[in-house]
Motif scaffolding. Structure first.
Motif, mmCIF file in Angstrom:
data_model
loop_
_atom_site.group_PDB
_atom_site.id
_atom_site.type_symbol
_atom_site.label_atom_id
_atom_site.label_comp_id
_atom_site.label_asym_id
_atom_site.label_seq_id
_atom_site.Cartn_x
_atom_site.Cartn_y
_atom_site.Cartn_z
ATOM 1 N N GLY A 1 0.577 -1.489 0.040
ATOM 2 C CA GLY A 1 -0.095 0.269 0.144
ATOM 3 C C GLY A 1 0.933 0.828 0.412
ATOM 4 N N VAL A 2 0.658 2.533 -0.323
ATOM 5 C CA VAL A 2 1.314 3.602 -0.524
ATOM 6 C C VAL A 2 0.143 4.749 0.154
ATOM 7 C CG1 VAL A 2 2.435 5.139 -2.304
ATOM 8 C CG2 VAL A 2 2.514 3.115 -2.470
ATOM 9 N N ILE A 3 0.701 5.577 1.168
ATOM 10 C CA ILE A 3 0.568 6.748 1.535
ATOM 11 C C ILE A 3 1.264 7.589 1.253
ATOM 12 C CG2 ILE A 3 -0.073 8.301 3.444
ATOM 13 C CD1 ILE A 3 0.219 5.619 5.166
ATOM 14 N N LYS A 4 0.182 8.657 0.386
ATOM 15 C CA LYS A 4 0.735 10.162 -0.119
ATOM 16 C C LYS A 4 0.483 11.469 0.548
ATOM 17 C CE LYS A 4 2.317 12.504 -3.649
ATOM 18 N NZ LYS A 4 3.800 13.062 -3.991
ATOM 19 N N HIS A 5 1.929 12.611 1.304
ATOM 20 C CA HIS A 5 1.229 13.482 2.012
ATOM 21 C C HIS A 5 2.433 14.664 0.799
ATOM 22 C CE1 HIS A 5 2.220 16.296 4.977
ATOM 23 N NE2 HIS A 5 0.554 15.980 5.154
ATOM 24 N N THR A 6 0.971 15.474 1.276
ATOM 25 C CA THR A 6 1.165 16.791 0.513
ATOM 26 C C THR A 6 1.024 17.732 1.293
ATOM 27 O OG1 THR A 6 0.845 18.230 -1.851
ATOM 28 C CG2 THR A 6 -1.420 17.093 -0.876
ATOM 29 N N ASP A 7 1.820 19.330 1.523
ATOM 30 C CA ASP A 7 1.568 20.138 2.322
ATOM 31 C C ASP A 7 0.706 21.268 0.875
ATOM 32 O OD1 ASP A 7 4.227 19.341 3.865
ATOM 33 O OD2 ASP A 7 4.813 20.311 2.681
ATOM 34 N N LYS A 8 0.320 21.120 0.780
ATOM 35 C CA LYS A 8 -0.602 22.025 -0.761
ATOM 36 C C LYS A 8 -2.370 21.713 -0.421
ATOM 37 C CE LYS A 8 1.829 21.718 -4.825
ATOM 38 N NZ LYS A 8 2.189 21.960 -6.231
ATOM 39 N N ASP A 9 -2.827 23.124 -0.012
ATOM 40 C CA ASP A 9 -4.412 22.436 0.388
ATOM 41 C C ASP A 9 -5.319 22.589 -0.717
ATOM 42 O OD1 ASP A 9 -6.465 22.850 2.045
ATOM 43 O OD2 ASP A 9 -6.497 24.638 2.304
ATOM 44 N N VAL A 10 -5.356 21.457 -0.880
ATOM 45 C CA VAL A 10 -6.522 20.671 -1.723
ATOM 46 C C VAL A 10 -7.014 20.166 -1.999
ATOM 47 C CG1 VAL A 10 -5.868 18.994 -4.142
ATOM 48 C CG2 VAL A 10 -3.735 20.634 -3.102
ATOM 49 N N GLU A 11 -7.887 20.591 -2.567
ATOM 50 C CA GLU A 11 -9.434 20.059 -2.164
ATOM 51 C C GLU A 11 -10.340 18.579 -3.066
ATOM 52 O OE1 GLU A 11 -12.574 18.184 -1.250
ATOM 53 O OE2 GLU A 11 -12.773 20.641 0.089
ATOM 54 N N ILE A 12 -9.852 17.286 -2.687
ATOM 55 C CA ILE A 12 -9.804 16.269 -3.243
ATOM 56 C C ILE A 12 -11.083 15.674 -3.375
ATOM 57 C CG2 ILE A 12 -7.424 14.696 -1.826
ATOM 58 C CD1 ILE A 12 -8.872 13.944 -0.037
ATOM 59 N N ASP A 13 -12.263 16.334 -2.969
ATOM 60 C CA ASP A 13 -13.749 16.177 -3.360
ATOM 61 C C ASP A 13 -14.079 17.592 -3.810
ATOM 62 O OD1 ASP A 13 -15.786 14.863 -3.567
ATOM 63 O OD2 ASP A 13 -16.935 15.039 -1.572
ATOM 64 N N MET A 14 -14.742 17.069 -5.068
ATOM 65 C CA MET A 14 -15.044 18.196 -6.028
ATOM 66 C C MET A 14 -16.880 19.004 -5.447
ATOM 67 S SD MET A 14 -15.495 16.295 -9.801
ATOM 68 C CE MET A 14 -15.196 17.886 -10.571
ATOM 69 N N ILE A 15 -16.468 20.454 -5.237
ATOM 70 C CA ILE A 15 -17.629 20.788 -4.245
ATOM 71 C C ILE A 15 -18.711 21.025 -5.370
ATOM 72 C CG2 ILE A 15 -18.419 23.558 -3.919
ATOM 73 C CD1 ILE A 15 -14.947 24.084 -3.078
ATOM 74 N N GLY A 16 -19.575 20.564 -4.490
ATOM 75 C CA GLY A 16 -21.147 20.685 -4.727
ATOM 76 C C GLY A 16 -22.042 18.883 -5.637
ATOM 77 N N LYS A 17 -20.295 17.762 -5.350
ATOM 78 C CA LYS A 17 -21.345 16.867 -6.108
ATOM 79 C C LYS A 17 -21.947 15.847 -4.407
ATOM 80 C CE LYS A 17 -19.601 16.429 -10.179
ATOM 81 N NZ LYS A 17 -20.418 16.024 -11.039
ATOM 82 N N ASP A 18 -22.474 15.208 -4.945
ATOM 83 C CA ASP A 18 -23.718 13.961 -3.840
ATOM 84 C C ASP A 18 -21.917 14.150 -2.709
ATOM 85 O OD1 ASP A 18 -25.708 14.813 -5.144
ATOM 86 O OD2 ASP A 18 -25.283 12.203 -5.768
ATOM 87 N N THR A 19 -20.893 13.235 -2.935
ATOM 88 C CA THR A 19 -20.012 13.168 -1.538
ATOM 89 C C THR A 19 -19.605 14.503 -0.560
ATOM 90 O OG1 THR A 19 -18.686 12.747 -3.261
ATOM 91 C CG2 THR A 19 -19.570 10.984 -2.655
#
Length: 234
Positions: A30-48
Motif C-alpha cells: 500500500g502507498v500513503i502520499k502526503h502533500t503540504d498543499k491545501d488541495v480539495e480532493i472532493d468536488m464541490i457541489g457533488k453528492d459526496t
C-alpha cells in the motif's frame, strides 16, 4: 503490515521510485502520499461533498472501478490503523517527514543535485542521489528494514528503546526480527500496543487460531482481528 518512508524534495524522483518498487515486487504493498498543499480532493457541489459538509463522518463514492472514502484529515497513525485490515505486507509512506521522525519509522532519502542532504538522519536506511539506484537493492532494504510502527512503545525487549532500535537497524546492528512486534501477535488496548514476551504470544496466537478455525466458513485463516467492547460485556 510493515512500513518504510521515502522522502525528498520536489522532483527528486520519489513517485517514480515507488512506481518502480510496485512493478518489481510480488508483495502486497500500500502507498500513503502526503502533500503540504491545501488541495480539495472532493468536488464541490457533488453528492459526496454535500454529504460530508452536511455532517456525515465519512462519505463513500463507489464506481465500477474504484471506491473512494472521504473523511476528515487524519494523522499518520490513524491512516495506518485503517490499513491494517487490508492484508498488506508493506506500506510505503511518501512524505510525512516530521511524523516519520516522531514515530521512528526508517526511511529512504532522495537527493537531487545535492538538494535534500539535510534530510538525512540516523533513521535513514538508504540515500539515493540523482535517481541512481538498483531496484533489487531497494527491494531488499524494504524487506529487511521496514518495521511495524511501535508508537514509541519502548518495551525494551530488543535491548533498545524504539528510537535507538531504528538507529541500530539503519546501521545494520539490529534486525527487524529482534523487535517483539515481529512475533506475530499484537495486543492493542485502547489504541495502545501492549507488549507480550514470545512465549505468551505463541500461547495466545495458537489458542485463538485453533478456536477460530472451528467456526463455520473459516479455513486456514492468515489474519485474525478480534475487537471487544468491554462496555457491552457484563
Amino acid at each position: 503490515m510493515r512500513v518504510i518512508g521515502i522522502i525528498g524534495y520536489k522532483n527528486s524522483g520519489k513517485t517514480s521510485l515507488i512506481e518502480d518498487i510496485l512493478k518489481h515486487s510480488n508483495e502486497k504493498i500500500g502507498v500513503i502520499k502526503h502533500t503540504d498543499k491545501d488541495v480539495e480532493i472532493d468536488m464541490i457541489g457533488k453528492d459526496t461533498y454535500r454529504f460530508f459538509t452536511s455532517g456525515a463522518k465519512i462519505a463513500v463514492l463507489s464506481t465500477q472501478n474504484k471506491t473512494v472514502f472521504f473523511t476528515k484529515n487524519m494523522s499518520l497513525e490513524d491512516i495506518l490503523s485503517k490499513l491494517v485490515g487490508y492484508g498488506l505486507d508493506f506500506v510505503i509512506i511518501e512524505g510525512f517527514k516530521e511524523e516519520l521522525k516522531r514515530l521512528n519509522i526508517p526511511k529512504i532519502v532522495m537527493i537531487k543535485d545535492k538538494e535534500g542532504s539535510e534530510l538525512i538522519d540516523d533513521h535513514t536506511v538508504k540515500v539515493i542521489e540523482d535517481y541512481n539506484y538498483n531496484i533489487e537493492e531497494i527491494l531488499k532494504i524494504i524487506r529487511e528494514k521496514s518495521i511495524i510502527p511501535t508508537m514509541n512503545l519502548n518495551c525494551g525487549y530488543c535491548g533498545y528503546n524504539c528510537k535507538s532500535f531504528v538507529k541500530a537497524l539503519a546501521k545494520g546492528e539490529a534486525k527487524w526480527d529482534d523487535c517483539i512486534l515481529s512475533k506475530g501477535v499484537k495486543i492493542i488496548v485502547d489504541d495502545k500496543i501492549i507488549p507480550t514476551v514470545p512465549f505468551v504470544s505463541k500461547i495466545i496466537g495458537k489458542t485463538i487460531k485453533a478456536m477460530v478455525e472451528t467456526l463455520k466458513g473459516v479455513e486456514n485463516p492468515k489474519n485474525i482481528k478480534i475487537i471487544i467492547d468491554t462496555s457491552k460485556i457484563k
